[in-house]
Design an enzyme around this catalytic site. Structure first.
Site, PDB file in Angstrom:
ATOM      1  N   LYS A  31       0.337  -0.372  -1.889  1.00  0.00           N
ATOM      2  CA  LYS A  31       1.530  -0.718  -1.126  1.00  0.00           C
ATOM      3  C   LYS A  31       1.152  -1.602   0.055  1.00  0.00           C
ATOM      4  CE  LYS A  31       5.280   1.840   1.253  1.00  0.00           C
ATOM      5  NZ  LYS A  31       5.744   3.226   1.559  1.00  0.00           N
ATOM      6  N   SER A 108      10.147   4.223  -0.096  1.00  0.00           N
ATOM      7  CA  SER A 108       9.854   2.824   0.166  1.00  0.00           C
ATOM      8  C   SER A 108       8.675   2.275  -0.629  1.00  0.00           C
ATOM      9  CB  SER A 108       9.570   2.637   1.666  1.00  0.00           C
ATOM     10  OG  SER A 108       8.416   3.371   2.052  1.00  0.00           O
ATOM     11  N   SER A 132       8.986   8.775   0.522  1.00  0.00           N
ATOM     12  CA  SER A 132       8.714   7.423   0.013  1.00  0.00           C
ATOM     13  C   SER A 132       7.724   7.350  -1.140  1.00  0.00           C
ATOM     14  CB  SER A 132       8.234   6.514   1.155  1.00  0.00           C
ATOM     15  OG  SER A 132       9.313   6.181   1.994  1.00  0.00           O
TER      16      SER A 132
END
Length: 286
Positions: A31, A108, A132
């Site tokens: 990420k 996220s 997330s």
């Protein structure tokens, strides 16, 4: 706007393994909150990327995985400054959900879940403050883990609310999840797990059909565990109402100066959350 996949195609990152080990031959992604030396950690916002210098260090988690034989093949999209659970980014678009065509991937850690579910990598790293990792894992039909807070080394990563932030990972199979966990989690001896309890308030909130599915999947004898009496902690809304302002206050402490200085444009939802975060007083947070 939907992306072709969850990778940052404008910032390709590829690192070869630095050693041999249990992850030989596996490919992974991270990420865009993990620092990779020489690249900018953009946290899902183009202006944040433009106003920050390349990282000087690489996340120790990435170094550990490379040393164990894995190959890093790219960085993945995230919601703006990680402050959303949807996976939709107003600037870059929405990574696809391979499990649900035309569905959102959840966020996220949207890109990491997307590329794992699509089979583009064997596993991927994400982060989880208020869901997330868990939300996109659920939406995309893969495994995802939020480790116990403070258990995984979070140096050289971006934060949203440090009191709640954790670093986790995704995979399509439990064996890969475990192989990564043996490397990233500290060795520990713990009492053997012998029983399982359902949380009655969570079952009530889920509704009748999901609750019955859970009961069918985890009945007495599930994984050798004894089904024990349901547990109760009281109304779950109380926990959420305490978490929300505390998280928001910390998010503004982390990003507030940058937001005030640069006046970035945020998409729906993220815009309102940061506006609310700016109004949280220290007394309210305390």
């Amino acid at each position: 706007m939907t992306l072709e996949n969850g990778f940052l195609d404008f910032d390709p990152v590829q690192l070869a393994p630095t050693g041999r080990g249990p992850l030989d031959g596996l490919r992974f992604a991270v990420k865009d909150v993990y620092d990779i030396a020489g690249t900018v950690t953009g946290i899902g916002h183009p202006l944040y990327r433009q106003t920050h210098s390349p990282a000087e260090h690489t996340s120790p988690l990435v170094d550990t995985l490379l040393a164990a034989g894995a190959e890093l093949v790219g960085k993945t999209h995230t919601d703006e400054l990680t402050y959303s659970l949807a996976g939709q980014n107003a600037h870059y678009g929405t990574p696809p959900n391979p499990a649900v065509p035309d569905g959102i991937p959840g966020g996220s850690s949207s890109g990491s879940a997307s590329v794992v579910a699509a089979g583009l990598v064997d596993f991927a790293l994400g982060s989880d403050t208020g869901g997330s990792v868990r939300v996109p894992a659920s939406y995309c039909g893969i495994y995802g883990l939020r480790p116990t807070h403070g258990l995984v080394d979070d140096r050289h990563t971006a934060h949203l609310a440090k009191s709640f932030d954790t670093l986790g990972w995704f995979a399509r199979d439990a064996a890969t999840m475990a192989a990564v966990g043996r490397l990233l989690l500290p060795a520990a001896s713990a009492p053997a797990l012998t029983g399982i309890r359902w949380l009655s308030e969570a079952l009530d909130m889920a509704g009748a059909e999901p609750a019955e599915q859970l009961r069918a999947l985890t009945g007495d004898g599930f994984a050798g565990l004894t089904l024990e009496q349901e547990a109760s902690v009281g109304p779950l809304d109380a926990f959420f109402e305490a978490f929300r302002p505390a998280q928001a206050f910390e998010a503004w402490q982390y990003f507030g100066d940058w937001i005030t200085t640069h006046n970035p444009q945020f998409g729906p939802g993220v815009r309102e959350r940061f506006a609310a975060a700016a109004a949280i007083t220290p007394a309210r947070a305390a």
